[in-house]
Design a protein around this motif. Structure first.
Motif, PDB file in Angstrom:
ATOM      1  N   SER A 196       0.832  -1.207   0.000  1.00 39.33           N
ATOM      2  CA  SER A 196       0.000   0.000   0.000  1.00 39.33           C
ATOM      3  C   SER A 196       0.868   1.258   0.000  1.00 39.33           C
ATOM      4  N   ASP A 197       1.945   1.251   0.779  1.00 37.98           N
ATOM      5  CA  ASP A 197       2.863   2.392   0.802  1.00 37.98           C
ATOM      6  C   ASP A 197       3.413   2.666  -0.594  1.00 37.98           C
ATOM      7  N   ARG A 198       3.919   1.626  -1.229  1.00 36.37           N
ATOM      8  CA  ARG A 198       4.563   1.813  -2.534  1.00 36.37           C
ATOM      9  C   ARG A 198       3.558   2.135  -3.642  1.00 36.37           C
ATOM     10  N   GLU A 199       2.334   1.668  -3.490  1.00 37.07           N
ATOM     11  CA  GLU A 199       1.319   1.934  -4.504  1.00 37.07           C
ATOM     12  C   GLU A 199       0.762   3.359  -4.395  1.00 37.07           C
ATOM     13  N   LEU A 200       0.379   3.771  -3.198  1.00 35.33           N
ATOM     14  CA  LEU A 200      -0.288   5.057  -3.010  1.00 35.33           C
ATOM     15  C   LEU A 200       0.677   6.236  -2.965  1.00 35.33           C
ATOM     16  N   VAL A 214      16.579  10.230   1.165  1.00 35.73           N
ATOM     17  CA  VAL A 214      15.161  10.310   0.822  1.00 35.73           C
ATOM     18  C   VAL A 214      14.895   9.380  -0.359  1.00 35.73           C
ATOM     19  N   THR A 215      13.968   8.441  -0.168  1.00 35.15           N
ATOM     20  CA  THR A 215      13.580   7.502  -1.217  1.00 35.15           C
ATOM     21  C   THR A 215      12.077   7.614  -1.418  1.00 35.15           C
ATOM     22  N   ILE A 216      11.649   7.799  -2.675  1.00 37.48           N
ATOM     23  CA  ILE A 216      10.232   8.029  -2.976  1.00 37.48           C
ATOM     24  C   ILE A 216       9.700   6.909  -3.870  1.00 37.48           C
ATOM     25  N   TYR A 217       8.519   6.371  -3.493  1.00 39.30           N
ATOM     26  CA  TYR A 217       7.854   5.318  -4.264  1.00 39.30           C
ATOM     27  C   TYR A 217       6.460   5.789  -4.672  1.00 39.30           C
ATOM     28  N   LYS A 218       6.024   5.345  -5.845  1.00 34.34           N
ATOM     29  CA  LYS A 218       4.677   5.628  -6.324  1.00 34.34           C
ATOM     30  C   LYS A 218       4.321   4.580  -7.370  1.00 34.34           C
ATOM     31  N   ASN A 219       3.082   4.086  -7.310  1.00 35.37           N
ATOM     32  CA  ASN A 219       2.603   3.070  -8.261  1.00 35.37           C
ATOM     33  C   ASN A 219       3.524   1.846  -8.296  1.00 35.37           C
ATOM     34  N   GLN A 220       3.972   1.427  -7.114  1.00 32.40           N
ATOM     35  CA  GLN A 220       4.809   0.242  -6.930  1.00 32.40           C
ATOM     36  C   GLN A 220       6.217   0.391  -7.523  1.00 32.40           C
ATOM     37  N   ALA A 221       6.609   1.580  -7.896  1.00 27.69           N
ATOM     38  CA  ALA A 221       7.915   1.776  -8.536  1.00 27.69           C
ATOM     39  C   ALA A 221       8.743   2.799  -7.761  1.00 27.69           C
ATOM     40  N   LEU A 222      10.062   2.622  -7.838  1.00 28.87           N
ATOM     41  CA  LEU A 222      10.970   3.619  -7.283  1.00 28.87           C
ATOM     42  C   LEU A 222      10.954   4.853  -8.183  1.00 28.87           C
ATOM     43  N   VAL A 223      10.648   5.991  -7.607  1.00 24.36           N
ATOM     44  CA  VAL A 223      10.581   7.238  -8.358  1.00 24.36           C
ATOM     45  C   VAL A 223      11.868   8.036  -8.223  1.00 24.36           C
ATOM     46  N   TYR A 224      12.468   7.990  -7.021  1.00 26.88           N
ATOM     47  CA  TYR A 224      13.557   8.946  -6.757  1.00 26.88           C
ATOM     48  C   TYR A 224      14.347   8.494  -5.537  1.00 26.88           C
ATOM     49  N   LEU A 225      15.646   8.751  -5.563  1.00 26.41           N
ATOM     50  CA  LEU A 225      16.517   8.503  -4.404  1.00 26.41           C
ATOM     51  C   LEU A 225      17.608   9.573  -4.387  1.00 26.41           C
ATOM     52  N   LEU A 298      10.696  16.324  -3.044  1.00 27.33           N
ATOM     53  CA  LEU A 298       9.456  16.022  -3.755  1.00 27.33           C
ATOM     54  C   LEU A 298       9.406  16.775  -5.078  1.00 27.33           C
ATOM     55  N   ALA A 299       9.767  18.060  -5.044  1.00 30.75           N
ATOM     56  CA  ALA A 299       9.781  18.856  -6.274  1.00 30.75           C
ATOM     57  C   ALA A 299      10.830  18.330  -7.240  1.00 30.75           C
ATOM     58  N   ASN A 300      11.999  17.947  -6.705  1.00 30.10           N
ATOM     59  CA  ASN A 300      13.057  17.409  -7.566  1.00 30.10           C
ATOM     60  C   ASN A 300      12.626  16.121  -8.247  1.00 30.10           C
ATOM     61  N   ALA A 301      11.782  15.358  -7.576  1.00 32.18           N
ATOM     62  CA  ALA A 301      11.305  14.088  -8.132  1.00 32.18           C
ATOM     63  C   ALA A 301      10.123  14.281  -9.072  1.00 32.18           C
ATOM     64  N   GLY A 302       9.587  15.494  -9.119  1.00 34.50           N
ATOM     65  CA  GLY A 302       8.456  15.756  -9.996  1.00 34.50           C
ATOM     66  C   GLY A 302       7.130  15.305  -9.428  1.00 34.50           C
ATOM     67  N   VAL A 303       7.041  15.199  -8.102  1.00 32.72           N
ATOM     68  CA  VAL A 303       5.779  14.816  -7.465  1.00 32.72           C
ATOM     69  C   VAL A 303       5.398  15.896  -6.459  1.00 32.72           C
ATOM     70  N   SER A 304       4.130  15.942  -6.118  1.00 28.60           N
ATOM     71  CA  SER A 304       3.642  16.914  -5.142  1.00 28.60           C
ATOM     72  C   SER A 304       3.271  16.203  -3.854  1.00 28.60           C
ATOM     73  N   THR A 305       2.958  16.988  -2.841  1.00 25.78           N
ATOM     74  CA  THR A 305       2.548  16.390  -1.569  1.00 25.78           C
ATOM     75  C   THR A 305       1.253  15.597  -1.719  1.00 25.78           C
ATOM     76  N   LYS A 306       0.445  15.925  -2.729  1.00 28.15           N
ATOM     77  CA  LYS A 306      -0.792  15.181  -2.959  1.00 28.15           C
ATOM     78  C   LYS A 306      -0.516  13.780  -3.492  1.00 28.15           C
ATOM     79  N   ASP A 307       0.663  13.597  -4.094  1.00 33.79           N
ATOM     80  CA  ASP A 307       1.020  12.279  -4.632  1.00 33.79           C
ATOM     81  C   ASP A 307       1.564  11.342  -3.549  1.00 33.79           C
ATOM     82  N   ILE A 308       1.841  11.889  -2.367  1.00 34.71           N
ATOM     83  CA  ILE A 308       2.446  11.115  -1.288  1.00 34.71           C
ATOM     84  C   ILE A 308       1.445  10.990  -0.148  1.00 34.71           C
ATOM     85  N   GLN A 309       1.145   9.747   0.214  1.00 33.11           N
ATOM     86  CA  GLN A 309       0.168   9.484   1.273  1.00 33.11           C
ATOM     87  C   GLN A 309       0.806   9.360   2.652  1.00 33.11           C
ATOM     88  N   SER A 310       2.093   9.027   2.692  1.00 34.85           N
ATOM     89  CA  SER A 310       2.724   8.811   3.998  1.00 34.85           C
ATOM     90  C   SER A 310       4.229   9.037   3.913  1.00 34.85           C
TER      91      SER A 310
END
Length: 439
Positions: A196-200, A214-225, A298-310
């Motif tokens: 759920s963490d990696r998906e949402l 800082v490591t960011i996941y979205k849609n089950q994929a690694l987005v940024y590190l 988050l900005a460097n990764a191209g995602v917003s706070t709305k894209d991150i649930q936790s």
């Protein structure tokens, strides 16, 4: 009968080195009860080894102690990779394929391997993480078995400066090889985050002594590190500079303020000649800077706070009083503390602590990679045998109820003594008298 496997992992941090041994059963159950750590000063800066010989000696001592705990010999280790220069680079690889044959897993592996063929100046590719697959420009979760004329794979290259990897290799020149290098933040993300963490959408923040990863996941994929050159030691040094005290004093002051991130509510007490509220002002200001830098990722990764649930918070400096609440208020994202991997059973209560979450994650990842090998050869104890000589026959056990035995033959054949002669003569005399009476 299959035997248990032993897995050894090392995690090198800016303030300490931790080594641990896990035992894996043939059924796949993983447990750990042996761990060793040793602190150091200035031998590792920002996660990069500076004094190779000093760290080599510390690692050697840790491994020797672990060998004594399991009564065996360590033959290989898994080593974690982390540090200031560690970061991800998004790349893509394309390949035209024949439409008559299905796409195979071997083809996917070759294409991913090709992603490492392009050199990156002053950096070395440590790992490659596939993020998305496209067959004939259509995104697919798994291209294996599909047909198409082209395939494209988006990958994250995990790179680090060459000096980081060079010094890590130099550490093990005393005879124990590195079985594999494992990117520590990737191992942690894989084994402590859930689906759920990696998906949402989740941001994993590892706040150490001198770095914050800082490591960011979205849609089950690694987005940024990315790794920031900021950590808990920055707070300590601000107190040292501002109050003109030694690092040991500043560290003790930092740890003994109940809520250092809320200076207005810190009592005006004095800790080792340092005013607690003054120290809290330093701590709060620097922590605010670190949180702002985390938010920038988050900005460097191209995602917003709305894209991150936790946000999941780990690391030695993550236990600063009030940090979890302050991050939640500043970033408007729910923050929780990370827990040790559920796939590993920690048998020793003394080591079941969150500060070892990195090395436990390395053990869990190594357990999936090790195959049929082991990292420890247990000592065997056998009775010595000598070539050309038969073993001695065991002596018969003594009779628990001994009985009277006859005397040796040589003694029974001796001439009778004078008492026996006298007795025989008396018996013959009595016999003659009885015969006379009968007559």
């Amino acid at each position: 009968m299959e035997k248990n496997q032993y897995i050894v992992a090392l995690e090198i941090g800016s303030s300490k080195i931790v080594g641990a041994i896990a035992e894996k059963t043939p059924a796949g159950f993983l447990s750990v009860k042996h761990l060793q750590e040793e602190k150091h000063i200035n031998s590792v800066r920002y996660g990069i080894v500076q004094n190779v010989e000093n760290i080599k000696s510390i690692i050697n001592r840790i491994l020797k102690n672990l060998e004594g705990m399991v009564d065996g010999r360590i033959t290989q280790v898994y080593m974690g990779v982390s540090g200031r220069s560690l970061h991800s680079i998004m790349s893509e690889v394309k390949r035209s394929v024949g439409t008559t044959e299905p796409i195979t897993s071997e083809l996917i592996e070759r294409i991913i391997h090709d992603a490492t063929s392009t050199p990156i100046r002053n950096h070395e590719t440590v790992d490659v993480v596939p993020c998305a697959y496209f067959v004939d420009k259509v995104k697919t979760p798994n291209p294996v078995g599909q047909f198409g004329s082209s395939i494209k794979i988006d990958v994250n290259l995990i790179v680090a400066k060459q000096q980081l990897m060079l010094n890590l290799n130099r550490l093990m020149t005393f005879g124990i090889p590195v079985k594999d290098f494992i990117v520590t933040p990737l191992a942690v993300g894989k084994h402590i985050l859930n689906d759920s963490d990696r998906e949402l959408g989740c941001m994993l923040v590892d706040m150490g002594a001198e770095t914050t990863t800082v490591t960011i996941y979205k849609n089950q994929a690694l987005v940024y590190l990315n790794t920031l050159p900021l950590g808990g030691r920055n707070l300590t040094r601000d107190i040292m500079t501002g109050k003109n005290v030694l690092e040991e004093t500043a560290e003790n002051v930092k740890k003994n303020i109940n809520n250092p991130l809320d200076p207005n509510h810190v009592s005006m007490v004095v800790i080792e000649d340092v005013n607690a509220r003054d120290a809290a002002n330093f701590i709060s200001a620097r922590t605010g800077e670190i949180i702002a830098n985390i938010n920038q990722q988050l900005a460097n990764a191209g995602v917003s706070t709305k894209d991150i649930q936790s946000i999941v918070l780990i690391g030695g400096s993550a236990h600063l009083g009030g940090l979890q609440l302050k991050m939640t208020d500043e970033l408007k994202i729910k923050v929780r503390m990370g827990q040790n991997p559920i796939s590993i059973n920690i048998m020793n209560g003394e080591i079941n602590r969150m500060e070892y979450i990195e090395v436990f994650s390395l053990l869990a990842e190594a357990a999936e990679r090790i195959g049929d090998e082991t990292c420890v050869e247990l000592n065997r104890y056998e009775d010595p045998t000598f070539e050309g000589h038969q073993p001695l026959e065991p002596k018969p056990a003594p009779n628990p109820n001994p009985t009277r035995t006859s005397r040796p033959t040589e003694k029974t054949n001796k001439k009778p003594g004078w008492i026996k002669n006298l007795t025989d003569r008396f018996n013959r005399l009595m016999t003659d008298e009885e015969e006379d009476d009968e007559q």
